[in-house]
Write an enzyme that holds these catalytic residues in place. Structure first.
Site, PDB file in Angstrom:
ATOM      1  N   GLY A  27       0.781  -1.238   0.000  1.00  0.00           N
ATOM      2  CA  GLY A  27       0.000   0.000   0.000  1.00  0.00           C
ATOM      3  C   GLY A  27       0.807   1.279   0.000  1.00  0.00           C
ATOM      4  N   SER A  28       2.045   1.234  -0.529  1.00  0.00           N
ATOM      5  CA  SER A  28       2.849   2.466  -0.475  1.00  0.00           C
ATOM      6  C   SER A  28       2.267   3.559  -1.377  1.00  0.00           C
ATOM      7  CB  SER A  28       4.312   2.186  -0.818  1.00  0.00           C
ATOM      8  OG  SER A  28       4.465   1.872  -2.177  1.00  0.00           O
ATOM      9  N   MET A 105      -4.489  -6.445  -6.929  1.00  0.00           N
ATOM     10  CA  MET A 105      -4.104  -7.582  -7.769  1.00  0.00           C
ATOM     11  C   MET A 105      -5.285  -8.502  -8.091  1.00  0.00           C
ATOM     12  SD  MET A 105      -0.998  -6.824  -8.226  1.00  0.00           S
ATOM     13  CE  MET A 105      -0.202  -8.264  -8.918  1.00  0.00           C
ATOM     14  N   ARG A 106      -6.426  -7.917  -8.405  1.00  0.00           N
ATOM     15  CA  ARG A 106      -7.596  -8.714  -8.799  1.00  0.00           C
ATOM     16  C   ARG A 106      -8.096  -8.221 -10.141  1.00  0.00           C
ATOM     17  NH1 ARG A 106      -8.689 -13.457  -7.258  1.00  0.00           N
ATOM     18  NH2 ARG A 106     -10.911 -13.350  -7.672  1.00  0.00           N
ATOM     19  N   ASN A 122      -5.683   3.791 -12.337  1.00  0.00           N
ATOM     20  CA  ASN A 122      -4.759   2.732 -11.891  1.00  0.00           C
ATOM     21  C   ASN A 122      -3.330   3.197 -12.124  1.00  0.00           C
ATOM     22  OD1 ASN A 122      -3.901   0.014 -11.139  1.00  0.00           O
ATOM     23  ND2 ASN A 122      -3.454  -0.321 -13.310  1.00  0.00           N
ATOM     24  N   HIS A 124       0.544   1.680 -12.956  1.00  0.00           N
ATOM     25  CA  HIS A 124       1.215   0.482 -13.462  1.00  0.00           C
ATOM     26  C   HIS A 124       2.707   0.791 -13.610  1.00  0.00           C
ATOM     27  CE1 HIS A 124       1.669  -3.314 -15.533  1.00  0.00           C
ATOM     28  NE2 HIS A 124       2.404  -2.689 -16.445  1.00  0.00           N
ATOM     29  N   ASP A 160      -4.345  -3.197 -17.830  1.00  0.00           N
ATOM     30  CA  ASP A 160      -3.221  -2.272 -18.016  1.00  0.00           C
ATOM     31  C   ASP A 160      -3.276  -1.542 -19.361  1.00  0.00           C
ATOM     32  OD1 ASP A 160      -2.276  -3.043 -15.505  1.00  0.00           O
ATOM     33  OD2 ASP A 160      -1.101  -4.678 -16.345  1.00  0.00           O
ATOM     34  N   GLU A 189       6.527   6.603  -8.884  1.00  0.00           N
ATOM     35  CA  GLU A 189       5.093   6.307  -8.720  1.00  0.00           C
ATOM     36  C   GLU A 189       4.505   7.179  -7.622  1.00  0.00           C
ATOM     37  OE1 GLU A 189       3.830   2.205  -8.464  1.00  0.00           O
ATOM     38  OE2 GLU A 189       5.676   1.525  -9.385  1.00  0.00           O
TER      39      GLU A 189
HETATM   40  C1  GRF Z   1       3.296  -0.767  -7.585  1.00  0.00           C
HETATM   41  O1  GRF Z   1       4.513  -0.941  -8.239  1.00  0.00           O
HETATM   42  C2  GRF Z   1       2.190  -0.518  -8.572  1.00  0.00           C
HETATM   43  O2  GRF Z   1       2.606   0.209  -9.703  1.00  0.00           O
HETATM   44  C3  GRF Z   1       1.808  -1.901  -8.978  1.00  0.00           C
HETATM   45  O3  GRF Z   1       1.901  -2.675  -7.807  1.00  0.00           O
HETATM   46  C4  GRF Z   1       2.817  -2.056  -6.908  1.00  0.00           C
HETATM   47  C5  GRF Z   1       2.058  -1.778  -5.650  1.00  0.00           C
HETATM   48  O4  GRF Z   1       2.873  -1.291  -4.625  1.00  0.00           O
HETATM   49  N1  GRF Z   1       0.503  -1.919  -9.585  1.00  0.00           N
HETATM   50  P1  GRF Z   1       2.214  -0.634  -3.347  1.00  0.00           P
HETATM   51  O5  GRF Z   1       1.253  -1.679  -2.756  1.00  0.00           O
HETATM   52  O6  GRF Z   1       1.499   0.600  -3.754  1.00  0.00           O
HETATM   53  O7  GRF Z   1       3.361  -0.381  -2.419  1.00  0.00           O
END
Ligand code: GRF
Length: 233
Positions: A27-28, A105-106, A122, A124, A160, A189
């Site tokens: 969840g960063s 991740m669903r 989203n 990616h 994606d 990100e």
């Molecule tokens: C990130 O690299 C995001 O781009 C990808 O999954 C990772 C999630 O990381 N979809 P976090 O849970 O936000 O730390």
């Protein structure tokens, strides 16, 4: 935490779009969005964090910040449709206006995605349309690209894909491993996701005929060249 303190922590306030963040793990990116939403002039508040995994580390962090956070365990639902319906109910109960997927991740049903069309984004970890799907870093390294990065886009039924709102780029270094490249991209990100969400929430980024138009100035002289011609002189 008092409700006032909780409001300050979550960025709750008048005129902000109510955002639900979907996570599955660490969840960063959700944290980066919540931190950005602390600013009084940020146009969105993180009103709900949902995870399909009850053990997602991000849930505890969100609760500690006073952000409502809920697990909806996908294993408890017989079909994708039933799971997506539960997501929809939770989003509706929290009066969510925009959904931000952050490491969720669903795969979602086309019906759910269509219901949220133009209101769900989203992030990616690649420069889409390059490297949709998994193992983006290893694939970029295998191809020998000199620049990699990340993308925030509107969600469409295809995985994606979808109209691009913002991208960030980093150099690929000799000796990079998938992990070192992931770390360098993750830092970007955390910059582009709050920026892109603000553009969408404020109305500065708009969907127009399947593309995104951006109503803020863009620095047309900014560039990333790798290897850097100045540094390698
Ligand atoms: C990130 O690299 C995001 O781009 C990808 O999954 C990772 C999630 O990381 N979809 P976090 O849970 O936000 O730390």
């Amino acid at each position: 935490m008092t409700s006032g303190a909780a409001a300050a922590a979550t960025g709750a306030g008048k005129g902000r779009r109510r955002v639900g963040v979907l996570i599955s793990g660490r969840g960063s990116n959700m944290m980066a969005l919540a931190e950005a939403a602390r600013a009084p002039d940020y146009p969105a508040e993180i009103a709900l964090v949902l995870s399909n995994r009850p053990d997602a580390a991000g849930l505890g962090w969100a609760r500690a910040q006073g952000i409502p956070a809920q697990a909806i365990d996908h294993k408890a639902y017989a079909t994708r449709e039933a799971f997506d319906a539960a997501l929809d109910t939770a989003l509706a109960e929290a009066r969510i206006e925009l959904v931000a997927c952050a490491g969720f991740m669903r795969l979602m049903t086309a019906a759910f995605v269509t219901r949220w069309a133009g209101r769900m984004i989203n992030i990616h970890p690649s420069l889409l349309p390059l490297y949709p799907g998994l193992h983006t870093y290893a694939r970029a390294l295998a191809d020998g690209v000199r620049i990699a990065g990340c993308t925030v886009h509107f969600v469409v039924p295809e995985t994606d894909a979808g109209p691009i709102i913002a991208q960030g780029a980093v150099p690929v270094l000799d000796g990079d491993t998938p992990d070192t490249l992931a770390d360098r991209i993750l830092a970007v990100e955390h910059q582009i996701y709050p920026h892109a969400l603000a553009l969408v929430a404020s109305g500065a980024a708009r969907l127009d005929g399947g593309r995104v138009t951006i109503a803020v100035p863009i620095n047309h002289s900014s560039r990333l060249i790798s290897p850097d011609p100045v540094a390698s002189r």
